[in-house]
Design an enzyme around this catalytic site. Structure first.
Site, PDB file in Angstrom:
ATOM      1  N   ASP A  18       1.415  -1.049   0.441  1.00  0.00           N
ATOM      2  CA  ASP A  18       0.404   0.026   0.057  1.00  0.00           C
ATOM      3  C   ASP A  18       1.205   1.582  -0.313  1.00  0.00           C
ATOM      4  O   ASP A  18       1.262   1.146   0.897  1.00  0.00           O
ATOM      5  CB  ASP A  18      -0.985  -0.353   1.236  1.00  0.00           C
ATOM      6  CG  ASP A  18      -2.092   0.792   0.838  1.00  0.00           C
ATOM      7  OD1 ASP A  18      -2.196   1.350   0.260  1.00  0.00           O
ATOM      8  OD2 ASP A  18      -2.287   1.158   2.241  1.00  0.00           O
ATOM      9  N   MET A  19       0.502   2.100  -0.720  1.00  0.00           N
ATOM     10  CA  MET A  19       1.658   3.474  -0.825  1.00  0.00           C
ATOM     11  C   MET A  19       1.213   3.983   0.281  1.00  0.00           C
ATOM     12  O   MET A  19       0.096   3.939   0.911  1.00  0.00           O
ATOM     13  CB  MET A  19       1.090   4.228  -2.481  1.00  0.00           C
ATOM     14  CG  MET A  19       1.468   3.341  -3.212  1.00  0.00           C
ATOM     15  SD  MET A  19       3.070   2.270  -3.583  1.00  0.00           S
ATOM     16  CE  MET A  19       3.837   3.449  -4.271  1.00  0.00           C
ATOM     17  N   TYR A  23      -1.685   9.869  -2.386  1.00  0.00           N
ATOM     18  CA  TYR A  23      -1.250  11.629  -3.417  1.00  0.00           C
ATOM     19  C   TYR A  23      -0.470  13.570  -3.145  1.00  0.00           C
ATOM     20  O   TYR A  23       0.009  13.193  -4.294  1.00  0.00           O
ATOM     21  CB  TYR A  23      -3.151  12.081  -3.618  1.00  0.00           C
ATOM     22  CG  TYR A  23      -4.341  11.328  -4.657  1.00  0.00           C
ATOM     23  CD1 TYR A  23      -3.188  10.010  -4.638  1.00  0.00           C
ATOM     24  CD2 TYR A  23      -5.453  12.069  -4.497  1.00  0.00           C
ATOM     25  CE1 TYR A  23      -4.879   9.545  -5.350  1.00  0.00           C
ATOM     26  CE2 TYR A  23      -6.118  11.087  -5.071  1.00  0.00           C
ATOM     27  CZ  TYR A  23      -6.204   9.553  -5.935  1.00  0.00           C
ATOM     28  OH  TYR A  23      -7.119   9.136  -6.312  1.00  0.00           O
ATOM     29  N   GLU A 121      -2.905   0.196  -4.478  1.00  0.00           N
ATOM     30  CA  GLU A 121      -2.784  -1.478  -3.844  1.00  0.00           C
ATOM     31  C   GLU A 121      -2.518  -2.064  -4.099  1.00  0.00           C
ATOM     32  O   GLU A 121      -3.436  -2.436  -5.324  1.00  0.00           O
ATOM     33  CB  GLU A 121      -3.749  -1.363  -2.190  1.00  0.00           C
ATOM     34  CG  GLU A 121      -5.224  -0.928  -2.479  1.00  0.00           C
ATOM     35  CD  GLU A 121      -6.042  -1.011  -0.983  1.00  0.00           C
ATOM     36  OE1 GLU A 121      -5.426  -1.542   0.159  1.00  0.00           O
ATOM     37  OE2 GLU A 121      -6.216  -0.557  -1.267  1.00  0.00           O
TER      38      GLU A 121
HETATM   39  N1  DCP Z   1      -8.585   9.142  -1.635  1.00  0.00           N
HETATM   40  C1  DCP Z   1      -9.471   9.888  -2.008  1.00  0.00           C
HETATM   41  N2  DCP Z   1     -10.226  10.101  -1.200  1.00  0.00           N
HETATM   42  C2  DCP Z   1     -10.692   9.286  -0.428  1.00  0.00           C
HETATM   43  C3  DCP Z   1      -9.773   7.952  -0.182  1.00  0.00           C
HETATM   44  C4  DCP Z   1      -8.513   8.350  -0.316  1.00  0.00           C
HETATM   45  O1  DCP Z   1      -9.488  10.382  -3.283  1.00  0.00           O
HETATM   46  N3  DCP Z   1     -11.745   9.417   0.789  1.00  0.00           N
HETATM   47  C5  DCP Z   1      -7.247   8.969  -2.544  1.00  0.00           C
HETATM   48  C6  DCP Z   1      -5.428  10.088  -1.795  1.00  0.00           C
HETATM   49  C7  DCP Z   1      -5.120   8.614  -1.581  1.00  0.00           C
HETATM   50  C8  DCP Z   1      -4.835   7.744  -1.797  1.00  0.00           C
HETATM   51  O2  DCP Z   1      -6.831   7.609  -2.875  1.00  0.00           O
HETATM   52  O3  DCP Z   1      -3.729   8.829  -0.795  1.00  0.00           O
HETATM   53  C9  DCP Z   1      -4.445   6.521  -1.511  1.00  0.00           C
HETATM   54  O4  DCP Z   1      -5.582   6.214   0.123  1.00  0.00           O
HETATM   55  P1  DCP Z   1      -5.599   5.562   1.017  1.00  0.00           P
HETATM   56  O5  DCP Z   1      -6.479   5.195   1.415  1.00  0.00           O
HETATM   57  O6  DCP Z   1      -4.532   4.437   0.590  1.00  0.00           O
HETATM   58  O7  DCP Z   1      -4.792   6.462   2.042  1.00  0.00           O
HETATM   59  P2  DCP Z   1      -2.841   8.015   1.362  1.00  0.00           P
HETATM   60  O8  DCP Z   1      -2.394   6.399   0.748  1.00  0.00           O
HETATM   61  O9  DCP Z   1      -3.456   8.835   1.162  1.00  0.00           O
HETATM   62  O10 DCP Z   1      -2.748   7.955   2.939  1.00  0.00           O
HETATM   63  P3  DCP Z   1      -1.954   6.024   3.685  1.00  0.00           P
HETATM   64  O11 DCP Z   1      -0.707   6.541   4.334  1.00  0.00           O
HETATM   65  O12 DCP Z   1      -2.652   5.895   5.404  1.00  0.00           O
HETATM   66  O13 DCP Z   1      -2.639   4.611   2.868  1.00  0.00           O
END
Ligand code: DCP
Length: 635
Positions: A18-19, A23, A121
């Site tokens: 999982d990145m 964004y 992911e």
């Molecule tokens: N995203 C979005 N709207 C949401 C949830 C996520 O646009 N309600 C987008 C922005 C995130 C990306 O999807 O960067 C990946 O979501 P993740 O839930 O994996 O969260 P992140 O990668 O941002 O953070 P984490 O390090 O906690 O995984």
């Protein structure tokens, strides 16, 4: 409802990657000055500074959360850098994030079966790679172990003291560990190497979970973030699950999880152990009951699918509060924009990946003014997908009209639309070769054909049936920031929607074309020809065509009338002559072109060529396949 899958007999090594704050990382790569600073990516609208959708780990230390508005985030973290999501057609443009995700997938997929689960992911089945490593270069013989592997969090291993890295090294090297743990140790090293490669090549960090199944790997990847990996040996599984809140488990975040809490008093996965399989089946049905019973024991047979591309494409737009759409004209205008984007994306998918989407679905959130009938949901509607922006726009609007009609149920009342989302699903691959051979049929390239002649280009019968459609809808909706999952109610809606379309467009509408596409006959090259609908037609056409080329050659050679020549054949010959696209000898047919066709069609063409060659040899005359590429004659 989740369904139990049979457990594989052999131990597997599965990773979930999982990145981290994805964004944000993409924006930081675009603008490296943001690196290390508290940063968040915000939705483009300006209300209270926009909605945060991704938050860097530096900003999280200040208490900044995804649920906040930009103004709120600034209050708790005055130095926060707010980056706007790119915008196109008045909505978020996620293309840069999608292609950044693809860069990562390209690297991760080099070591085993890879399933792209969402925009950021991936699941990997590393069983084979781990087995090879264990038999050829087990950890204890490696000259160096990647630093990232030594930093792994191994559940159940004492990680508090200063000797943590030493403990991990010992765990990785244990000669007397059981086979399952040894495989996991190899998996940990493989994943560490992959993560280093991802960082070197893309500049992105990611976190990972390594376990014996997808469920545990997914849980583990979120346990130590950012830029870390967590290993789940079998001996630690029950500990991990005993205190895990049910809502944290994939597929238990919604109604099922609520029911477990309210109806059975199950708050943690460990609590599920108090119920027999029979009891769980009695409450939730045989499949889901067994699935619950198994997850309580940490087992899950779900396979990593071989899929590097998304399962659906979706784009949506929300219209909160005063922005709600209140006229059909405004809905049409937004739908047109959403459909334009969707059309571009499915066309790109077709051109790049030779994949075809079959179902168009519209999801809408709406209300009736004065709170009338507030429980009634705006129904989601689907119909077969026709390629070409104008067709998609037309069909989407028809879906909307039909859904609005159902929603209002004859009430003459004002309404407001608070979100619109359009998705293309049931994506399948075109068998390799189909695109290239299709070029010859109309002398056009595959992409232009697909826009204009989708009914001909994309018969359902030549496409592989899509796998498990529902998963992956989330990816599309989540990444596009649409509240409602694209997969909801889709199955139920399909039939009714088809009827809607049939009514809306009776003559050349979707229903009609779908009927044609739904033929359950074996593959046939004649399916590419307009009018080749039934097996009897097919049989006759082939008979006639074989006759045709003989007849034609005979006529050309002026050797008198041939046997079996009838009026229809003569008409066909005429048409063939009028549409002379190809004209050459059977011997000139390049066998490699035939090799590209789907197997069933290969057999059919070879059969025809065989008999044509035989007859040609007999008559010692040239042959023509022009008839195959001219419109089928009308009898
Ligand atoms: N995203 C979005 N709207 C949401 C949830 C996520 O646009 N309600 C987008 C922005 C995130 C990306 O999807 O960067 C990946 O979501 P993740 O839930 O994996 O969260 P992140 O990668 O941002 O953070 P984490 O390090 O906690 O995984």
């Amino acid at each position: 409802m989740p369904v139990a899958r049979p457990e594989p007999q052999e131990p597997r090594v599965i990773a979930h990657v999982d990145m981290d704050c994805f964004y944000v990382q993409v924006e930081q790569r675009k603008n490296p000055e943001l690196r290390g600073l508290p940063t968040a990516v915000v939705q483009y609208n300006n209300w209270k500074g926009g909605g945060l959708i991704a938050v860097s780990y530096e900003a999280r230390k200040f208490g900044v959360k995804r649920s906040m508005r930009g103004d709120e985030a600034k209050k708790v973290c005055p130095d926060i850098q707010l980056v706007q999501v790119p915008v196109a057609r008045g909505k978020a443009d996620l293309n840069s994030y999608r292609s950044a995700g693809s860069e990562v997938v390209a690297i991760l997929s080099t070591k085993g079966r890879c399933e792209r689960a969402s925009i950021d992911e991936v699941y990997l089945d590393l069983t084979d790679a781990a087995k090879s490593m264990l038999s050829e270069t087990p950890p204890e013989v490696l000259e160096s172990i990647p630093e990232e592997a030594l930093k792994s969090k191994v559940l159940g291993l004492n990680s508090e003291d200063d000797d943590r890295e030493k403990n991990v090294r010992e765990w990785l090297f244990r000669r007397h560990a059981d086979y399952q743990d040894k495989l996991l140790a190899c998996g940990a090293i493989i994943v560490a190497r992959l993560r280093v490669k991802v960082l070197e090549e893309t500049k992105f960090t990611c976190s990972a979970g390594i376990a014996h199944n997808k469920m545990l790997a997914k849980l583990a990847s979120a346990m130590h973030k950012p830029a870390q990996q967590t290993v789940v040996p079998s001996s630690s599984v029950m500990d991990l699950l005993s205190s895990l809140p049910v809502k944290k488990m994939k597929q238990l975040g919604g109604k099922l999880g609520c029911s477990l809490q309210i109806d059975l008093g199950v708050n943690t996965i460990g609590d599920l152990l108090n119920f027999s399989e029979a009891k769980l089946q009695e409450c939730y049905g045989i499949n889901t009951g067994t699935w619950l019973w198994k997850i309580a024991r940490g087992t899950s047979g779900e396979e990593v699918e071989d899929r590097l591309l998304p399962k659906s494409h979706g784009c949506g737009k929300t219209f909160p509060g005063p922005k709600a759409l209140k006229t059909t004209a405004s809905v049409r205008s937004w739908l047109n924009q959403l459909c334009e984007e969707l059309s571009e994306r499915i066309q790109f998918d077709l051109d790049q990946n030779k994949r075809v989407a079959h179902t168009l679905t519209l999801h809408t959130n709406a209300y009736k003014e004065n709170g009338v009938d507030s429980q009634r949901k705006f129904p989601s509607k689907s119909c077969p997908l026709r390629y070409g922006t104008a067709k998609i726009q037309d069909d989407a609007m028809k879906l909307f009209d039909s859904a609005l009609h159902d929603f209002l149920s004859s009430q003459n009342i004002r309404w407001g639309i608070t979100s619109l989302s359009i998705s293309a699903s049931k994506i399948s691959e075109i068998p390799s070769g189909t695109c290239s051979i299709l070029k010859f049929f109309r002398g056009e390239n595959s992409s232009s054909m697909s826009s204009d002649n989708s009914d001909v280009l994309i018969p359902e019968s030549i496409s592989k049936s899509p796998k498990n459609e529902n998963e992956g809808c989330m990816a599309a909706t989540q990444s596009d920031n649409v509240d409602q999952p694209a997969c909801q109610e889709k199955e139920n809606e399909n039939h009714s929607n088809q009827t809607v379309q049939d009514k809306a467009n009776p003559a050349q509408g979707i229903g009609a074309s779908q009927k044609k596409l739904k033929e359950k006959e074996p593959y046939s090259i004649l399916k590419f020809f307009p009018g080749s609908e039934s097996s009897s037609t097919r049989k006759r056409a082939f008979g006639d065509l074989n006759q045709d080329h003989l007849e034609r050659n005979q006529t050309e050679q002026q050797e008198g009338p041939s046997e079996g020549c009838d009026d229809a054949t003569a008409r066909s010959n005429q048409t063939a002559q009028q549409h002379e696209i190809w004209n050459f000898n059977v011997e000139d047919v390049d066998p490699s072109v035939i090799d590209e066709l789907p197997l069933e069609i290969q057999r059919e063409v070879r059969g025809w060529l065989h008999s044509a060659t035989k007859r040609t040899n007999m008559t010692k005359r040239g042959s023509s396949i022009a008839h195959y590429f001219s419109p089928v004659k009308k009898t």
